[in-house]
Enzyme design. Structure first.
Site, PDB file in Angstrom:
ATOM      1  N   LYS A   1     108.070  43.636  49.500  1.00  0.00           N
ATOM      2  CA  LYS A   1     108.031  45.112  49.532  1.00  0.00           C
ATOM      3  C   LYS A   1     108.150  45.697  48.131  1.00  0.00           C
ATOM      4  O   LYS A   1     107.372  46.556  47.726  1.00  0.00           O
ATOM      5  CB  LYS A   1     109.171  45.683  50.393  1.00  0.00           C
ATOM      6  CG  LYS A   1     109.193  45.206  51.828  1.00  0.00           C
ATOM      7  CD  LYS A   1     110.286  45.897  52.624  1.00  0.00           C
ATOM      8  CE  LYS A   1     111.692  45.524  52.220  1.00  0.00           C
ATOM      9  NZ  LYS A   1     112.256  44.343  52.869  1.00  0.00           N
TER      10      LYS A   1
ATOM     11  N   ARG B   1     116.280  51.782  56.856  1.00  0.00           N
ATOM     12  CA  ARG B   1     116.720  50.446  57.244  1.00  0.00           C
ATOM     13  C   ARG B   1     117.156  50.406  58.708  1.00  0.00           C
ATOM     14  O   ARG B   1     117.389  49.345  59.249  1.00  0.00           O
ATOM     15  CB  ARG B   1     117.931  50.003  56.405  1.00  0.00           C
ATOM     16  CG  ARG B   1     117.631  49.649  54.975  1.00  0.00           C
ATOM     17  CD  ARG B   1     116.980  48.282  54.867  1.00  0.00           C
ATOM     18  NE  ARG B   1     117.634  47.382  53.921  1.00  0.00           N
ATOM     19  CZ  ARG B   1     117.432  47.391  52.613  1.00  0.00           C
ATOM     20  NH1 ARG B   1     116.627  48.262  52.059  1.00  0.00           N
ATOM     21  NH2 ARG B   1     118.045  46.520  51.841  1.00  0.00           N
TER      22      ARG B   1
ATOM     23  N   ARG C   1     113.735  34.677  43.552  1.00  0.00           N
ATOM     24  CA  ARG C   1     113.553  36.003  42.943  1.00  0.00           C
ATOM     25  C   ARG C   1     114.360  36.158  41.649  1.00  0.00           C
ATOM     26  O   ARG C   1     115.511  35.769  41.565  1.00  0.00           O
ATOM     27  CB  ARG C   1     113.994  37.079  43.948  1.00  0.00           C
ATOM     28  CG  ARG C   1     114.007  38.463  43.339  1.00  0.00           C
ATOM     29  CD  ARG C   1     113.833  39.525  44.337  1.00  0.00           C
ATOM     30  NE  ARG C   1     114.827  39.536  45.403  1.00  0.00           N
ATOM     31  CZ  ARG C   1     114.731  40.361  46.444  1.00  0.00           C
ATOM     32  NH1 ARG C   1     113.730  41.194  46.538  1.00  0.00           N
ATOM     33  NH2 ARG C   1     115.651  40.337  47.383  1.00  0.00           N
TER      34      ARG C   1
ATOM     35  N   ARG D   1     119.826  38.066  41.403  1.00  0.00           N
ATOM     36  CA  ARG D   1     120.656  39.076  42.080  1.00  0.00           C
ATOM     37  C   ARG D   1     121.789  38.423  42.852  1.00  0.00           C
ATOM     38  O   ARG D   1     121.576  37.463  43.574  1.00  0.00           O
ATOM     39  CB  ARG D   1     119.784  39.876  43.046  1.00  0.00           C
ATOM     40  CG  ARG D   1     119.347  41.193  42.488  1.00  0.00           C
ATOM     41  CD  ARG D   1     118.349  41.855  43.377  1.00  0.00           C
ATOM     42  NE  ARG D   1     118.831  42.063  44.746  1.00  0.00           N
ATOM     43  CZ  ARG D   1     118.140  42.732  45.661  1.00  0.00           C
ATOM     44  NH1 ARG D   1     116.986  43.262  45.358  1.00  0.00           N
ATOM     45  NH2 ARG D   1     118.610  42.884  46.883  1.00  0.00           N
TER      46      ARG D   1
ATOM     47  N   ARG E   1     121.696  39.180  55.142  1.00  0.00           N
ATOM     48  CA  ARG E   1     120.749  40.304  54.997  1.00  0.00           C
ATOM     49  C   ARG E   1     119.614  40.179  56.007  1.00  0.00           C
ATOM     50  O   ARG E   1     119.142  41.168  56.553  1.00  0.00           O
ATOM     51  CB  ARG E   1     120.204  40.364  53.558  1.00  0.00           C
ATOM     52  CG  ARG E   1     121.257  40.881  52.581  1.00  0.00           C
ATOM     53  CD  ARG E   1     120.859  40.677  51.137  1.00  0.00           C
ATOM     54  NE  ARG E   1     119.606  41.287  50.801  1.00  0.00           N
ATOM     55  CZ  ARG E   1     118.771  40.827  49.857  1.00  0.00           C
ATOM     56  NH1 ARG E   1     119.076  39.732  49.194  1.00  0.00           N
ATOM     57  NH2 ARG E   1     117.663  41.453  49.599  1.00  0.00           N
TER      58      ARG E   1
HETATM   59  P1  AMP Z   1     117.453  46.024  48.499  1.00  0.00           P
HETATM   60  O1  AMP Z   1     117.358  46.035  47.022  1.00  0.00           O
HETATM   61  O2  AMP Z   1     116.505  47.007  49.149  1.00  0.00           O
HETATM   62  O3  AMP Z   1     117.318  44.634  49.094  1.00  0.00           O
HETATM   63  O4  AMP Z   1     118.920  46.527  48.880  1.00  0.00           O
HETATM   64  C1  AMP Z   1     120.065  45.841  48.424  1.00  0.00           C
HETATM   65  C2  AMP Z   1     121.301  46.347  49.168  1.00  0.00           C
HETATM   66  O5  AMP Z   1     121.440  47.787  48.947  1.00  0.00           O
HETATM   67  C3  AMP Z   1     121.247  46.186  50.675  1.00  0.00           C
HETATM   68  O6  AMP Z   1     121.650  44.895  51.090  1.00  0.00           O
HETATM   69  C4  AMP Z   1     122.234  47.281  51.111  1.00  0.00           C
HETATM   70  O7  AMP Z   1     123.559  46.888  50.872  1.00  0.00           O
HETATM   71  C5  AMP Z   1     121.912  48.424  50.132  1.00  0.00           C
HETATM   72  N1  AMP Z   1     120.821  49.304  50.629  1.00  0.00           N
HETATM   73  C6  AMP Z   1     119.577  49.476  50.103  1.00  0.00           C
HETATM   74  N2  AMP Z   1     118.850  50.354  50.811  1.00  0.00           N
HETATM   75  C7  AMP Z   1     119.652  50.760  51.825  1.00  0.00           C
HETATM   76  C8  AMP Z   1     119.470  51.640  52.930  1.00  0.00           C
HETATM   77  N3  AMP Z   1     118.312  52.290  53.145  1.00  0.00           N
HETATM   78  N4  AMP Z   1     120.526  51.833  53.758  1.00  0.00           N
HETATM   79  C9  AMP Z   1     121.695  51.190  53.577  1.00  0.00           C
HETATM   80  N5  AMP Z   1     121.924  50.322  52.586  1.00  0.00           N
HETATM   81  C10 AMP Z   1     120.920  50.097  51.708  1.00  0.00           C
END
Ligand code: AMP
Length: 211
Positions: free
Chosen positions: A15, A88, A126, A159, A170
């Protein structure tokens, strides 16, 4: 008219990479993950509150994330937005629909499909530039120089939440909420095979956006 592009799909399905590739076509990428990580990195009030939640791979509170993304949209001049990492869950999707209705925005929704073992492999490979956040993958999308960003020559980092136990969590979190989201958007969803190369998928998306 404002346009909202949403990518659904498990963590690591590409994504973020697709969103970054579309930035060259005047789509403004708003990554909730990046915005939240920025708060943690700068140890803002919010950052201190959400740090542990993020380290465990859990979701941050819906209203907090919605406020962040809404403010970012309102304060930017663009009319084409990629909402990277949002929504999400169903509640976030409903908050967004209400907002989109008020400002008369149109949705484009892509679902990038990828199986679990591929998800785990992708996430463990990643790497992210610690300066410009460009995303790489040592298996599928490596930088030209080992561990160095092609764009800005900064170091690439792993990360914290890409550790295998956290990825599994996740993925669990994603699966729990994904069905509801896919159902909610079912009339508008465009499915994409996540096993294709990043550039194949990108070309495909550009074509679909033109139609
Ligand atoms: P990502 O970089 O999109 O994989 O997000 C990393 C982390 O940020 C996730 O595991 C959540 O803890 C938090 N996060 C990101 N986007 C959201 C969202 N839309 N709602 C809630 N938590 C989020």
């Amino acid at each position: 008219m404002k346009k909202f592009l949403i990518f659904l799909g498990p963590p690591g399905c590409g994504k973020g990479t697709q969103a970054q590739l579309l930035e060259n076509y005047n789509w403004l990428r708003i990554s909730t993950g990046d915005l939240l990580r920025e708060n943690v990195y700068n140890q803002t009030e919010l950052g201190k509150k959400i740090q542990q939640i993020m380290e465990k791979g859990e979701l941050v509170n819906d209203e907090i994330v919605f406020e962040i993304i809404k403010n970012k949209i309102i304060s930017s001049a663009s009319d084409k937005y990629i909402l990277d990492g949002y929504p999400r869950n169903l509640n976030q999707a409903k908050l967004l629909s209400e907002f989109a209705k008020n400002i008369k925005a149109k949705f484009f929704i892509f679902l990038i499909e990828l199986n679990d073992s591929e998800v785990i492999k992708r996430n463990s490979g990643r790497r992210i530039c610690k300066n410009c956040q460009k995303i790489y993958n040592i298996y599928f999308f490596p930088p030209i120089k080992n561990n160095i960003c092609d764009n800005c020559n900064s170091e690439l980092v792993f990360r914290e939440d890409d550790k295998e136990e956290v990825i599994k969590r996740r993925l669990e979190v994603y699966k729990k909420e994904a069905n509801d989201l896919i159902n909610y958007y079912k009339e508008n969803i465009i499915k994409i095979n996540g096993k294709e190369s990043a550039f194949e998928i990108h070309k495909n998306i550009l074509k679909l956006l033109e139609e």
